[in-house]
Design an enzyme around this catalytic site. Structure first.
Site, short mmCIF file in Angstrom:
data_model
loop_
_atom_site.label_atom_id
_atom_site.label_comp_id
_atom_site.label_asym_id
_atom_site.label_seq_id
_atom_site.Cartn_x
_atom_site.Cartn_y
_atom_site.Cartn_z
CD GLN A 68 -2.59 -1.29 -0.19
OE1 GLN A 68 -3.43 0.09 -0.53
NE2 GLN A 68 -2.87 -2.29 -0.80
CG HIS A 93 -1.41 2.23 -4.03
ND1 HIS A 93 -1.89 2.11 -5.19
CD2 HIS A 93 -1.87 0.95 -3.39
CE1 HIS A 93 -2.47 1.00 -5.33
NE2 HIS A 93 -2.40 0.22 -4.12
CD GLU A 123 -8.02 2.17 0.14
OE1 GLU A 123 -8.35 1.81 -1.14
OE2 GLU A 123 -6.96 2.36 0.40
CG ASP A 182 -5.65 -4.02 -4.77
OD1 ASP A 182 -6.66 -3.40 -4.18
OD2 ASP A 182 -4.43 -3.87 -4.51
#
Length: 429
Positions: free
Chosen positions: A256, A259, A325, A359
């Site tokens: 993550q 990103h 998230e 994802d």
């Protein structure tokens, strides 16, 4: 990185901070772009596309053909085409299972009730493009729309510098039977979807992630049309125990972190040893082995938390207050935790379920609430593509029984015309 106890409010305050608040200069810049497109339509969209994406853009290049699937498939590597096809199949299956059943019933006095669902007429899916290629976003935003029965599904994606659209995005659009495809990005694309232009018809709702300009534009056009939410920087929280593999835990944090330099990543455990092993991995070559080193290092230095909890109650409090998230449960009995969790965009169970599976090919949706929005919002789902209507028909008996109560309530609230509509039915009877 920050090593903190679960009760350290000061250390964890930045992790728990939520809400969308774009800087003033971004808000003003976006507002100006929206007004330009509202006032000048295609001309403004083309000028902004020339400035930011394709110098040769024109009104003629704004709308693009969605290629035939057979032809589009040849444009991408076999492994990518097959992966997109697998993802589409699983996304369609998962979202089809979410379709609502129509509710209709009558009461003892023969009054009739119904609760109806109807698909939206049109949606606009924003798909980030340009230097990046995110065909998975086409699938995540378009497949649920098709499952729900949306009549018109349009995709807007920025062109590359040579004016082309990434072949993988083209194939994804073909695979998902997108109805309309446009080559534009940024706040101007959101404005075109919201207000409409000579080339782009306005849509009922805009879905899909984007950069800060795209997201702020969605915020500002909400009310003109619907939006799915405001997607901020990526987040993950890993709950781990003594049996968790430190490399799996560290791997999720790094995944993550790559990103966005503003990503927030954290792990929480009652076992301090596993957190220390994760910290060692994050401080060494493991964290830099996959590339995107500058972004990852910034997140690890400034926006990474390793949290030691004294009890399970503190773990649940961290989940509740972060409302992440992505929530990865890497513990011996992960399903035992699920009933206690209220606030997370998506939950990934056990060591065999990396967040990356969600994802791409698990079938669950990767468009998820961030910045604490999981307190009140959900990830993109089939319900985002339809709206509901309540229906009631009073029987004559119901109306006769209710009339005096209706009159009393309406008059109490100072609405005599409301009261009269009930009184008329008494007098008529």
């Amino acid at each position: 990185m920050i090593f903190a106890d679960a009760g350290d409010e000061q250390a964890l305050a930045p992790l728990y901070a939520g809400g969308w608040n774009a800087p003033r200069e971004i808000r003003e810049s976006v507002a100006a772009i929206l007004e330009e497109v509202r006032g000048r339509g295609d001309a403004a969209v083309v000028e902004l596309t020339q400035r930011f994406d394709d110098p040769a853009a024109s009104a003629a290049t704004l709308r693009r053909d969605v290629p035939a699937r057979k032809n589009a498939r040849k444009l991408v590597p076999e492994a990518i085409a097959a992966g997109l096809e697998l993802a589409r199949e699983r996304i369609a299956d998962y979202h089809a299972r979410q379709m609502p059943a129509e509710i209709r019933y009558h009461t003892a006095d023969l009054s009739e009730y119904a609760f109806l669902s109807r698909p939206l007429h049109s949606i606009g899916a924003y798909v980030p493009g340009g230097s990046a290629s995110l065909p998975s976003t086409v699938l995540m935003t378009v497949v649920p729309a098709k499952v729900a029965g949306v009549q018109r599904v349009a995709v807007m994606t920025p062109p590359q510098r040579d004016g082309s659209i990434n072949p993988a995005i083209l194939y994804a659009c073909s695979l998902c039977e997108v109805d309309e495809l446009y080559a534009a990005g940024g706040a101007q694309a959101i404005a075109a979807f919201a207000f409409g232009t000579a080339t782009v018809a306005a849509v009922d709702k805009i879905v899909g992630p984007g950069n800060i300009y795209v997201t702020e534009a969605k915020r500002q056009v909400f009310g003109v049309c619907g939006i799915d939410g405001l997607a901020g920087p990526s987040e993950v929280l890993v709950v781990c125990d003594a049996q968790a593999r430190p490399d799996y835990v560290a791997g999720e944090l790094i995944a993550q972190a790559e990103h966005d330099p503003l990503a927030r990543v954290a792990a929480v455990s009652r076992d301090r040893t596993v957190l220390e092993r994760v910290a060692t991995l994050l401080a060494g070559d493991f964290a830099r082995a996959t590339g995107r080193g500058e972004i990852v290092e910034r997140v690890l230095a400034e926006r990474t938390w390793l949290i030691h909890a004294a009890a399970d109650a503190q773990i649940f409090e961290v989940i509740e207050r972060f409302a992440p998230e992505h929530l990865s449960l890497q513990v011996a009995d992960p399903w035992s935790l699920v009933p206690h969790i209220r606030r997370a965009g998506a939950i990934f169970i056990g060591e065999h379920t990396p967040v990356a599976s969600g994802d791409y090919i698990a079938g669950t949706n990767h468009t998820l609430p961030t910045s604490g929005a999981a307190r009140f919002a959900s990830g993109l789902r089939t319900a985002d593509y339809y709206r509901t209507m309540s229906v009631v028909e009073n029987s004559a008996q119901r109306m006769a029984d209710d009339a005096e109560t209706l009159v009393a309530l309406a008059e109490f609230e100072g609405l005599p015309a409301h009261a009269r509509t009930a009184r008329m039915r008494i007098e008529r009877g």
